[in-house]
Design an enzyme around this catalytic site. Structure first.
Site, PDB file in Angstrom:
ATOM      1  N   GLY A  57      -6.559  -8.203   0.970  1.00 18.35           N
ATOM      2  CA  GLY A  57      -5.220  -8.343   1.559  1.00 18.35           C
ATOM      3  C   GLY A  57      -4.756  -9.776   1.662  1.00 18.35           C
ATOM      4  O   GLY A  57      -3.613 -10.103   1.380  1.00 18.35           O
ATOM      5  N   ARG A 104       0.827  -1.221   0.000  1.00 16.92           N
ATOM      6  CA  ARG A 104       0.000   0.000   0.000  1.00 16.92           C
ATOM      7  C   ARG A 104       0.860   1.270   0.000  1.00 16.92           C
ATOM      8  O   ARG A 104       0.482   2.264  -0.594  1.00 16.92           O
ATOM      9  CB  ARG A 104      -0.925   0.001   1.221  1.00 16.92           C
ATOM     10  CG  ARG A 104      -2.087  -0.957   1.055  1.00 16.92           C
ATOM     11  CD  ARG A 104      -2.996  -0.985   2.257  1.00 16.92           C
ATOM     12  NE  ARG A 104      -4.270  -1.606   1.916  1.00 16.92           N
ATOM     13  CZ  ARG A 104      -5.230  -1.846   2.774  1.00 16.92           C
ATOM     14  NH1 ARG A 104      -5.073  -1.534   4.040  1.00 16.92           N
ATOM     15  NH2 ARG A 104      -6.365  -2.404   2.380  1.00 16.92           N
ATOM     16  N   LYS A 113     -15.827 -15.555   4.817  1.00 14.89           N
ATOM     17  CA  LYS A 113     -17.159 -14.965   4.981  1.00 14.89           C
ATOM     18  C   LYS A 113     -17.889 -14.793   3.661  1.00 14.89           C
ATOM     19  O   LYS A 113     -17.461 -14.023   2.803  1.00 14.89           O
ATOM     20  CB  LYS A 113     -17.029 -13.593   5.654  1.00 14.89           C
ATOM     21  CG  LYS A 113     -16.464 -13.655   7.058  1.00 14.89           C
ATOM     22  CD  LYS A 113     -16.317 -12.243   7.600  1.00 14.89           C
ATOM     23  CE  LYS A 113     -15.500 -12.225   8.876  1.00 14.89           C
ATOM     24  NZ  LYS A 113     -14.928 -10.917   9.124  1.00 14.89           N
ATOM     25  N   GLY A 126     -12.586  -4.650   1.690  1.00  7.13           N
ATOM     26  CA  GLY A 126     -14.028  -4.406   1.810  1.00  7.13           C
ATOM     27  C   GLY A 126     -14.542  -3.394   0.800  1.00  7.13           C
ATOM     28  O   GLY A 126     -15.633  -3.550   0.242  1.00  7.13           O
TER      29      GLY A 126
END
Length: 401
Positions: free
Chosen positions: A357, A39, A204, A381
């Site tokens: 990530g 990043r 998830k 997200g």
């Protein structure tokens, strides 16, 4: 979405101007040392573009979720890593401010010369940042003349640094990293080059449903792995043992399978064990026995998925989420093979995008270099929210809405 970027302004407009750049330096820091610095490196084109044009560059970021001024969340180690990356005799050192607003910060900025870079301390040391507090937004905005957002990954949040403060600038621009993210993800969301294939893993399902709802009608093939696969298999009536199931999302998964079953590929074999730390690992085809859990896709599935991904080249492939618990060697094979197939697809001419990530970490672990994929999204997200068609306040505001 066409955004106004840095290169849309004449160089002279940056000369001597204070430019506040919202970057995403939310990286892992352990014992004062920065871990994966992807990043940070992604922000360099924007920073160097501005310094070469005589701007005074003020960088703002958050790090983690501190409760007040918690020194373990200080951005000081990031300033050091950034200095190491851009350092050189002809280049100015990265200066570091002990706060992100206030008299001392203003004083530090007043001493800046053209081409200097100052990194502000963690924005979230002030709870007002996440509350999008008007007074805090004003204080942030007062530090500079021009606003640049280069942090796509925080643009789904209405915080002061991404929204409240941005409103108060006449000139609001997208940095190069943010505009590249929007360009690639818009292509996937609106008009992916066909054939369009998706690889979905991770734990998830709930975080991915919005994106999948938007993308399933456009996709030609969707390969499901990771813990997400067991909810799909259960919906198909296959026994999943003790594998992780998202019971709440079973109705959605059942509906997705009945509508798009011809596109959705599921694992046919699994690497199973009684627990992640169990030394005896078994390859299981079909039903998973009671007491056992699946922790990775099996060899037969790897072969099917790899052939689909690495295939003939051309089209677009989007990968989000590892295929198994890749941090443990016994369960890393599926993820490593998908990463290598993504690289093969890229060299054969496919547009390949990796998001999240975990997926970047998995790619690195597999020995696949960043230049062996078309684009690595730093979003996590935010990437999934954007693909789901959600509004991104930090992006929308750059167009003046």
């Amino acid at each position: 979405m066409a955004l106004r970027t840095l290169s849309d302004l004449p160089d002279s407009q940056f000369d001597g101007k204070r430019v506040l750049v919202r970057v995403d330096f939310n990286v892992s820091v352990n014992n004062g040392a920065v871990g994966e610095d992807y990043r940070i490196r992604m922000s360099i084109p924007t920073i160097e573009y501005l310094t070469k044009r005589g701007a005074k560059v003020i960088l703002a970021s958050h790090l983690g979720r501190p409760e007040g001024r918690d020194r373990q969340y200080s951005l000081a180690p990031v300033a050091k890593r950034l200095s190491d990356i851009v350092g050189g005799k002809s280049r100015p050192a990265i200066r570091f401010a002990d706060d992100c607003v206030g008299v001392e910060v203003e004083d530090e900025i007043s001493k800046m010369n053209k081409g200097d870079v100052l990194l502000l301390e963690n924005l979230r040391f002030h709870k007002e940042e996440e509350l999008n507090d008007p007074e805090f937004s004003k204080r942030l905005a007062s530090l500079a003349d021009i606003y640049v957002n280069d942090a796509f990954s925080t643009s789904h949040r209405k915080h002061s640094s991404t929204y409240g403060a941005a409103w108060l600038f006449d000139i609001r621009l997208a940095g190069f990293n943010l505009s590249k993210e929007v360009e690639y993800l818009s292509m996937i969301r609106e008009n992916p080059i066909k054939p369009f294939k998706i690889v979905v893993g991770g734990v998830k399902i709930k975080d991915k449903i919005g994106a999948l709802e938007h993308l399933l009608p456009k996709a030609d093939k969707v390969m499901i792995g990771g813990a997400a696969a067991y909810t799909f298999l259960k919906a198909e009536g296959i026994k999943t043992g003790n594998s992780l199931i998202d019971e709440e999302r079973l109705p959605w998964v059942t509906k997705a399978l009945s509508t798009y079953g011809d596109k959705i590929m599921l694992p046919t074999d699994h690497v199973c064990a009684n627990s992640p730390n169990d030394n005896s690992v078994t390859m299981v085809r079909g039903d998973i026995p009671n007491g056992m859990s699946g922790f990775d896709i099996g060899n037969e599935t790897i072969e099917r998925y790899s052939a689909e991904v690495g295939g003939n080249g051309g089209g677009t492939i989007f990968w989000n989420g590892p295929m198994g618990m890749f941090e443990i060697r016994a369960f890393s094979n599926g993820t490593i093979n998908i990463a290598k197939s993504m690289a093969l697809a890229f060299w054969r001419g496919s547009k390949t995008l990796i998001g999240g990530g975990d997926t970047l970490e998995a790619m690195k672990k597999s020995g696949v270099a960043e230049n062996e994929v078309s684009h690595v999204s730093t979003g996590g997200g935010a990437t999934l929210r954007y693909l789901a068609g959600d509004e991104m306040p930090g992006v929308v505001i750059l167009n003046g809405h």
